[in-house]
Motif scaffolding. Structure first.
Motif, PDB file in Angstrom:
ATOM      1  N   ASN A  22       0.831  -1.098  -0.039  1.00  0.00           N
ATOM      2  CA  ASN A  22       0.050   0.037   0.001  1.00  0.00           C
ATOM      3  C   ASN A  22       1.008   1.323  -0.114  1.00  0.00           C
ATOM      4  O   ASN A  22       2.021   1.217   0.448  1.00  0.00           O
ATOM      5  CB  ASN A  22      -0.968  -0.174   1.188  1.00  0.00           C
ATOM      6  N   LEU A  23       0.380   2.343  -0.447  1.00  0.00           N
ATOM      7  CA  LEU A  23       0.848   3.790  -0.362  1.00  0.00           C
ATOM      8  C   LEU A  23       1.092   3.872   0.920  1.00  0.00           C
ATOM      9  O   LEU A  23       0.341   3.902   1.976  1.00  0.00           O
ATOM     10  CB  LEU A  23       0.060   4.757  -1.027  1.00  0.00           C
ATOM     11  N   SER A  24       2.436   4.264   1.161  1.00  0.00           N
ATOM     12  CA  SER A  24       2.953   4.568   2.547  1.00  0.00           C
ATOM     13  C   SER A  24       3.315   6.072   2.928  1.00  0.00           C
ATOM     14  O   SER A  24       3.382   6.797   1.860  1.00  0.00           O
ATOM     15  CB  SER A  24       4.206   3.739   2.974  1.00  0.00           C
ATOM     16  N   ALA A  25       3.381   6.249   4.119  1.00  0.00           N
ATOM     17  CA  ALA A  25       3.725   7.594   4.437  1.00  0.00           C
ATOM     18  C   ALA A  25       5.413   8.116   3.991  1.00  0.00           C
ATOM     19  O   ALA A  25       5.395   9.045   3.753  1.00  0.00           O
ATOM     20  CB  ALA A  25       3.642   7.859   6.143  1.00  0.00           C
ATOM     21  N   ASN A  26       6.025   7.045   4.099  1.00  0.00           N
ATOM     22  CA  ASN A  26       7.464   7.339   3.762  1.00  0.00           C
ATOM     23  C   ASN A  26       7.444   7.465   2.030  1.00  0.00           C
ATOM     24  O   ASN A  26       8.300   8.279   1.656  1.00  0.00           O
ATOM     25  CB  ASN A  26       8.295   5.785   4.010  1.00  0.00           C
ATOM     26  N   ASP A  27       6.686   6.792   1.364  1.00  0.00           N
ATOM     27  CA  ASP A  27       6.484   6.842  -0.073  1.00  0.00           C
ATOM     28  C   ASP A  27       6.069   8.645  -0.308  1.00  0.00           C
ATOM     29  O   ASP A  27       6.469   9.099  -1.137  1.00  0.00           O
ATOM     30  CB  ASP A  27       5.475   6.154  -0.687  1.00  0.00           C
ATOM     31  N   ILE A  28       5.041   8.975   0.144  1.00  0.00           N
ATOM     32  CA  ILE A  28       4.626  10.282   0.301  1.00  0.00           C
ATOM     33  C   ILE A  28       5.824  11.147   0.810  1.00  0.00           C
ATOM     34  O   ILE A  28       5.937  12.536   0.126  1.00  0.00           O
ATOM     35  CB  ILE A  28       3.482  10.559   1.288  1.00  0.00           C
ATOM     36  N   THR A  29       6.525  11.214   1.719  1.00  0.00           N
ATOM     37  CA  THR A  29       7.414  11.882   2.148  1.00  0.00           C
ATOM     38  C   THR A  29       8.587  11.929   1.026  1.00  0.00           C
ATOM     39  O   THR A  29       9.071  13.151   0.717  1.00  0.00           O
ATOM     40  CB  THR A  29       8.257  11.224   3.408  1.00  0.00           C
ATOM     41  N   LEU A  30       9.113  10.811   0.517  1.00  0.00           N
ATOM     42  CA  LEU A  30      10.078  10.778  -0.606  1.00  0.00           C
ATOM     43  C   LEU A  30       9.452  11.411  -1.859  1.00  0.00           C
ATOM     44  O   LEU A  30      10.280  12.270  -2.406  1.00  0.00           O
ATOM     45  CB  LEU A  30      10.499   9.366  -0.605  1.00  0.00           C
ATOM     46  N   SER A  31       8.092  11.255  -2.261  1.00  0.00           N
ATOM     47  CA  SER A  31       7.591  11.982  -3.320  1.00  0.00           C
ATOM     48  C   SER A  31       7.809  13.663  -3.007  1.00  0.00           C
ATOM     49  O   SER A  31       7.865  14.142  -4.193  1.00  0.00           O
ATOM     50  CB  SER A  31       5.967  11.566  -3.420  1.00  0.00           C
ATOM     51  N   LYS A  32       7.355  14.094  -2.104  1.00  0.00           N
ATOM     52  CA  LYS A  32       7.513  15.450  -1.673  1.00  0.00           C
ATOM     53  C   LYS A  32       9.019  16.108  -1.906  1.00  0.00           C
ATOM     54  O   LYS A  32       9.331  16.969  -2.402  1.00  0.00           O
ATOM     55  CB  LYS A  32       7.022  15.751  -0.253  1.00  0.00           C
ATOM     56  N   ILE A  33       9.798  15.283  -1.364  1.00  0.00           N
ATOM     57  CA  ILE A  33      11.477  15.634  -1.653  1.00  0.00           C
ATOM     58  C   ILE A  33      11.656  15.648  -3.124  1.00  0.00           C
ATOM     59  O   ILE A  33      12.417  16.525  -3.457  1.00  0.00           O
ATOM     60  CB  ILE A  33      12.447  14.770  -0.926  1.00  0.00           C
ATOM     61  N   ILE A  34      11.262  14.736  -3.944  1.00  0.00           N
ATOM     62  CA  ILE A  34      11.466  14.723  -5.210  1.00  0.00           C
ATOM     63  C   ILE A  34      10.932  15.779  -5.995  1.00  0.00           C
ATOM     64  O   ILE A  34      11.465  16.450  -6.838  1.00  0.00           O
ATOM     65  CB  ILE A  34      10.883  13.454  -5.937  1.00  0.00           C
ATOM     66  N   LYS A  35       9.763  16.155  -5.599  1.00  0.00           N
ATOM     67  CA  LYS A  35       8.751  17.174  -6.577  1.00  0.00           C
ATOM     68  C   LYS A  35       9.706  18.561  -5.939  1.00  0.00           C
ATOM     69  O   LYS A  35       9.709  19.624  -6.665  1.00  0.00           O
ATOM     70  CB  LYS A  35       7.246  17.197  -5.866  1.00  0.00           C
ATOM     71  N   LYS A  36      10.102  18.504  -4.778  1.00  0.00           N
ATOM     72  CA  LYS A  36      10.719  19.920  -4.259  1.00  0.00           C
ATOM     73  C   LYS A  36      12.032  20.019  -5.056  1.00  0.00           C
ATOM     74  O   LYS A  36      12.282  21.212  -5.462  1.00  0.00           O
ATOM     75  CB  LYS A  36      11.168  19.859  -2.991  1.00  0.00           C
ATOM     76  N   SER A  37      12.480  18.980  -5.861  1.00  0.00           N
ATOM     77  CA  SER A  37      13.737  19.075  -6.470  1.00  0.00           C
ATOM     78  C   SER A  37      13.506  19.693  -7.899  1.00  0.00           C
ATOM     79  O   SER A  37      14.526  20.572  -8.685  1.00  0.00           O
ATOM     80  CB  SER A  37      14.371  17.713  -6.723  1.00  0.00           C
ATOM     81  N   GLY A  38      12.101  19.529  -8.287  1.00  0.00           N
ATOM     82  CA  GLY A  38      11.897  20.294  -9.426  1.00  0.00           C
ATOM     83  C   GLY A  38      12.260  19.658 -10.769  1.00  0.00           C
ATOM     84  O   GLY A  38      12.116  20.082 -11.883  1.00  0.00           O
ATOM     85  N   LYS A  39      13.049  18.325 -10.629  1.00  0.00           N
ATOM     86  CA  LYS A  39      13.262  17.531 -11.751  1.00  0.00           C
ATOM     87  C   LYS A  39      12.264  16.742 -12.188  1.00  0.00           C
ATOM     88  O   LYS A  39      11.153  16.197 -11.609  1.00  0.00           O
ATOM     89  CB  LYS A  39      14.175  16.570 -11.073  1.00  0.00           C
ATOM     90  N   PRO A  40      12.049  16.333 -13.535  1.00  0.00           N
ATOM     91  CA  PRO A  40      11.004  15.621 -14.135  1.00  0.00           C
ATOM     92  C   PRO A  40      11.253  14.338 -13.435  1.00  0.00           C
ATOM     93  O   PRO A  40      12.130  13.814 -13.124  1.00  0.00           O
ATOM     94  CB  PRO A  40      11.433  15.540 -15.726  1.00  0.00           C
ATOM     95  N   CYS A  41      10.025  13.463 -13.499  1.00  0.00           N
ATOM     96  CA  CYS A  41       9.977  12.144 -12.715  1.00  0.00           C
ATOM     97  C   CYS A  41       9.239  11.175 -13.210  1.00  0.00           C
ATOM     98  O   CYS A  41       7.789  11.741 -13.596  1.00  0.00           O
ATOM     99  CB  CYS A  41       9.642  12.580 -11.280  1.00  0.00           C
ATOM    100  N   ILE A  42       9.385   9.968 -13.351  1.00  0.00           N
ATOM    101  CA  ILE A  42       8.441   9.005 -13.678  1.00  0.00           C
ATOM    102  C   ILE A  42       8.275   8.098 -12.445  1.00  0.00           C
ATOM    103  O   ILE A  42       9.118   7.624 -11.992  1.00  0.00           O
ATOM    104  CB  ILE A  42       9.179   8.188 -14.816  1.00  0.00           C
ATOM    105  N   LEU A  43       7.040   7.906 -11.862  1.00  0.00           N
ATOM    106  CA  LEU A  43       6.862   6.932 -11.030  1.00  0.00           C
ATOM    107  C   LEU A  43       6.637   5.422 -11.652  1.00  0.00           C
ATOM    108  O   LEU A  43       5.940   5.156 -12.248  1.00  0.00           O
ATOM    109  CB  LEU A  43       5.453   7.300 -10.479  1.00  0.00           C
ATOM    110  N   VAL A  44       7.241   4.722 -10.718  1.00  0.00           N
ATOM    111  CA  VAL A  44       7.245   3.464 -11.415  1.00  0.00           C
ATOM    112  C   VAL A  44       6.999   2.537 -10.081  1.00  0.00           C
ATOM    113  O   VAL A  44       7.652   2.323  -8.990  1.00  0.00           O
ATOM    114  CB  VAL A  44       8.902   2.690 -11.752  1.00  0.00           C
ATOM    115  N   LEU A  45       5.789   1.741 -10.516  1.00  0.00           N
ATOM    116  CA  LEU A  45       5.141   0.591  -9.379  1.00  0.00           C
ATOM    117  C   LEU A  45       6.056  -0.676 -10.016  1.00  0.00           C
ATOM    118  O   LEU A  45       5.746  -1.041 -11.016  1.00  0.00           O
ATOM    119  CB  LEU A  45       4.033   0.720  -9.528  1.00  0.00           C
TER     120      LEU A  45
END
Length: 182
Positions: free
Chosen positions: A40-63
């Motif tokens: 399941n989507l976790s709090a840590n996944d959400i935390t890391l996604s915020k760090i990635i978004k803050k970087s401003g870099k393009p991103c592809i989410l891979v499940l």
């Protein structure tokens, strides 16, 4: 290939791992954010996604660890992370790895703005929680066992960059170990 990112730590090794992950994030042109698609989507996944978004870099989410279409049932909750690109795949058996490479190849990162030449590789960082399959993906793309893969979380610790050519374009892959709970 770095040790990843360990959330809220005072451990010396973990701080060094975070430093290497920060370098990978800052020097990459594109981030591949990998999560375990069977969890399941976790709090840590959400935390890391915020760090990635803050970087401003393009991103592809891979499940990752999605071995079949029927395994994609849990994937919809990950849209909550808000990334434009999401791919359900299995690095271990190669399912949809070609789709990921095509998405990377089709990205706008090969524009004239980057002035990519033979001396400048498009840098891709693979990030996510420990044991979601980042090193398995790297090995599958490279078609060799360059990164150590074990069922033990935290196997990847040191930075190792790998280089590939795909459709006559040069890429640098940076694998990361991922965010760990405190």
């Amino acid at each position: 290939d770095t040790g990843g990112y360990i959330h809220d730590t005072n451990q010396t090794i973990d701080k060094q791992v975070n430093f290497q992950a920060s370098i990978a994030k800052n020097t990459s042109d594109l981030i591949i954010f990998m999560v375990d698609g069977n969890e399941n989507l976790s709090a840590n996944d959400i935390t890391l996604s915020k760090i990635i978004k803050k970087s401003g870099k393009p991103c592809i989410l891979v499940l990752n660890k999605i071995d079949s279409i029927s395994s994609e049932v849990n994937s919809y909750s990950f849209y909550e992370l808000g990334f434009e690109e999401m791919i359900c795949m299995s690095a271990q058996n190669g399912r949809q790895t070609g789709l990921l490479l095509d998405k990377i190849n089709d990205s706008n990162l090969h524009s004239k703005d980057l002035e990519i030449s033979e001396k400048h590789y498009l840098s891709l960082a693979i990030v996510g929680m420990p044991n979601v399959g980042k090193s398995s993906l790297m090995n599958k793309i490279l078609k060799e066992d360059k990164s150590i893969v074990t069922p033990i979380a935290g196997t990847t610790r040191d930075s190792v960059d790998s280089y590939i050519k795909y459709y006559n374009k040069s890429f640098r892959l940076i694998d990361t170990a991922g965010l760990r709970k405190k």
